[in-house]
Design an enzyme around this catalytic site. Structure first.
Site, PDB file in Angstrom:
ATOM      1  N   ARG A  97      25.524 132.041 -19.906  1.00  0.00           N
ATOM      2  CA  ARG A  97      24.402 130.827 -19.786  1.00  0.00           C
ATOM      3  C   ARG A  97      24.463 129.791 -20.962  1.00  0.00           C
ATOM      4  O   ARG A  97      24.494 128.911 -21.012  1.00  0.00           O
ATOM      5  CB  ARG A  97      23.032 131.438 -19.745  1.00  0.00           C
ATOM      6  N   TYR A 102      17.913 106.143  -7.897  1.00  0.00           N
ATOM      7  CA  TYR A 102      18.279 107.268  -7.075  1.00  0.00           C
ATOM      8  C   TYR A 102      16.861 107.859  -6.755  1.00  0.00           C
ATOM      9  O   TYR A 102      16.048 108.160  -7.482  1.00  0.00           O
ATOM     10  CB  TYR A 102      19.306 108.282  -7.619  1.00  0.00           C
ATOM     11  N   LYS A 155      29.755 113.426  -7.845  1.00  0.00           N
ATOM     12  CA  LYS A 155      30.196 112.044  -7.433  1.00  0.00           C
ATOM     13  C   LYS A 155      31.590 111.862  -7.792  1.00  0.00           C
ATOM     14  O   LYS A 155      32.346 112.599  -7.494  1.00  0.00           O
ATOM     15  CB  LYS A 155      29.356 110.832  -7.796  1.00  0.00           C
ATOM     16  N   ASP A 179      22.101 106.299 -16.839  1.00  0.00           N
ATOM     17  CA  ASP A 179      22.841 107.138 -15.782  1.00  0.00           C
ATOM     18  C   ASP A 179      24.064 106.274 -15.335  1.00  0.00           C
ATOM     19  O   ASP A 179      23.985 105.281 -14.654  1.00  0.00           O
ATOM     20  CB  ASP A 179      21.908 107.109 -14.400  1.00  0.00           C
TER      21      ASP A 179
HETATM   22  O1  P1T Z   1      22.621 115.148  -6.838  1.00  0.00           O
HETATM   23  P1  P1T Z   1      22.668 115.549  -8.141  1.00  0.00           P
HETATM   24  O2  P1T Z   1      23.978 115.882  -8.653  1.00  0.00           O
HETATM   25  O3  P1T Z   1      21.695 116.370  -8.853  1.00  0.00           O
HETATM   26  O4  P1T Z   1      22.622 113.932  -8.988  1.00  0.00           O
HETATM   27  C1  P1T Z   1      21.344 113.353  -8.881  1.00  0.00           C
HETATM   28  C2  P1T Z   1      21.815 111.854  -8.978  1.00  0.00           C
HETATM   29  C3  P1T Z   1      21.467 111.153 -10.150  1.00  0.00           C
HETATM   30  N1  P1T Z   1      21.675 109.757 -10.408  1.00  0.00           N
HETATM   31  C4  P1T Z   1      22.420 109.210  -9.572  1.00  0.00           C
HETATM   32  C5  P1T Z   1      22.727 107.665  -9.701  1.00  0.00           C
HETATM   33  C6  P1T Z   1      22.556 109.651  -8.147  1.00  0.00           C
HETATM   34  O5  P1T Z   1      23.016 108.763  -7.326  1.00  0.00           O
HETATM   35  C7  P1T Z   1      22.275 111.146  -7.990  1.00  0.00           C
HETATM   36  C8  P1T Z   1      22.498 111.654  -6.565  1.00  0.00           C
HETATM   37  N2  P1T Z   1      22.633 110.762  -5.384  1.00  0.00           N
HETATM   38  C9  P1T Z   1      22.954 111.060  -4.376  1.00  0.00           C
HETATM   39  C10 P1T Z   1      22.993 112.436  -3.845  1.00  0.00           C
HETATM   40  C11 P1T Z   1      22.860 109.992  -3.345  1.00  0.00           C
HETATM   41  O6  P1T Z   1      23.451 110.193  -2.074  1.00  0.00           O
HETATM   42  O7  P1T Z   1      22.468 108.812  -3.779  1.00  0.00           O
END
Ligand code: P1T
Length: 380
Positions: free
Chosen positions: A46, A98, A195, A170
């Site tokens: 961890r 998001y 992503k 972000d």
């Molecule tokens: O899904 P996760 O890895 O927890 O990330 C969250 C997140 C944070 N910031 C942005 C700009 C994002 O697009 C996302 C996650 N977005 C999607 C799952 C989506 O389809 O837009």
């Protein structure tokens, strides 16, 4: 080292144990100690894991930062940033972001007494109006998800510095291939590495990169104390993804431009949201702070008809209807019912997330096939 070399070599050395060129997956929870406290730098996974360390170094390298941290998801990374603050503190955030980030802010951290102001940052003078003695953080998504608004990072960083606030960006949509927020004055860069960083829709992960040692130490403490770390397997996959980030992004951008231009002239399309268009409200800022315009775009069809929108999405054959973005394959999404459903309808409407909005993550397939797919889906 230039960016296209950094993605392959940045922060990465052959593994110390046997010289493996690719960092092995250290699938272990713990490490042998010769005597209490006498170990090789790793005690418990961890806290640290060699595969995660390699990924964290690679993330720091491509963002041109000093310290990288990898988390179990993008939201876990954002959660760690918010845990820097306490009840009574205030955050100013982009109003278009998001849906999951909005939900984390309003449904989790608001209950712990942190106050959020959601502000349109196309005009950054809006930000100053919300600053008071409790303000601690400015949270920026740019390009925003899903409306593709652009925030002037340098200008917001200037406001943050003047008022001694932290600025977090972000960088999920842009990736460091297109934009490097630390160089523009941000204190924290955040990624949903799920992503483009991963790039193959086969992992869920988050990342943070910072320059300041004290801030990094606080975040490492939270990462270990709360424990939302990325696994060795996912860290390995993300490391592999990073190696092709530059070539993938180049094609995402080329295909994104071609699809945006195709949709703009389509008789059934009302509006295309893509920062590469000269008539995009912050096109000049995008041109200055980004190297290209990326592979994400959104559009609305004429008549704002929900049933027609659903038909178009259902008719797509190469684009897959799915949440997420940034993989090699093209995806289509319906923000109002999917990624942004957790934002109240009135709030969604204010920022343009109408029921006919379709978001596209343009993959790296042959662009002729992507355009032909849209042509047949829109034509039906
Ligand atoms: O899904 P996760 O890895 O927890 O990330 C969250 C997140 C944070 N910031 C942005 C700009 C994002 O697009 C996302 C996650 N977005 C999607 C799952 C989506 O389809 O837009």
């Amino acid at each position: 080292m230039k960016f296209n070399t950094k993605t392959i070599h940045g922060g990465q050395k052959p593994d110390k144990a046997y010289g493996a060129v690719m960092m092995p997956i250290y699938q272990t929870s713990t490490y042998a100690q010769r005597s209490p406290g006498d170990h090789k730098g790793y005690e418990y996974s961890r806290t640290h894991n060699p595969t995660r360390t390699a990924l964290e170094n690679a993330l720091a390298s491509i963002e041109n930062g000093n310290y990288g941290l990898a988390f179990a998801s993008g939201l876990a990374a954002i959660d760690a940033v918010l845990k820097l603050f306490k009840s009574g503190d205030e955050v100013i955030s982009t109003n278009d972001l998001y849906g999951g980030t909005y939900r984390l802010f309003t449904k989790v951290f608001e209950d712990f007494g942190i106050k959020f102001h959601f502000v349109g940052m196309n005009d950054i003078t809006n930000v100053e109006a919300y600053i008071n003695q409790n303000t601690k953080l400015i949270w920026v998504e740019t390009p925003t998800n899903p409306m593709m608004n652009i925030v002037d990072i340098k200008a917001v960083a200037h406001i943050a510095k003047q008022n001694k606030l932290l600025l977090a960006v972000d960088n999920t949509f842009a990736t460091p291939y297109l934009q490097q927020p630390l160089a523009l004055g941000a204190d924290i860069v955040m990624h949903s590495a799920t992503k483009y960083i991963g790039g193959h829709s086969d992992l869920v992960m988050g990342g943070l990169v910072v320059n300041d040692k004290e801030l990094a130490d606080k975040l490492y403490f939270i990462q270990n104390a709360s424990g939302a770390i990325s696994s060795p397997m996912d860290s390995f996959l993300a490391l592999r993804g990073i190696k092709t980030l530059h070539v993938r992004m180049q094609r995402h951008c080329e295909n994104g431009k071609a699809v945006a231009e195709y949709l703009k002239t389509h008789p059934k399309v009302e509006k295309v949201y893509w920062p590469g268009f000269e008539d995009h409200p912050n096109h000049l800022i995008a041109k200055t702070q980004m190297n290209d315009f990326g592979g994400m775009l959104s559009f609305v069809t004429k008549g704002d008809n929900y049933e027609q929108t659903v038909k178009i999405i259902e008719n797509l054959k190469i684009f897959t209807l799915a949440e997420s973005l940034g993989g090699v394959e093209s995806l289509a999404g319906h923000p109002a019912s999917m990624t942004h459903a957790s934002i109240p309808k009135e709030e969604r409407k204010k920022i343009g997330i109408v029921d006919s909005l379709i978001r596209l993550s343009i993959g790296i397939e042959d662009v002729d096939d992507l355009i032909a797919d849209l042509e047949q889906a829109l034509g039906k």
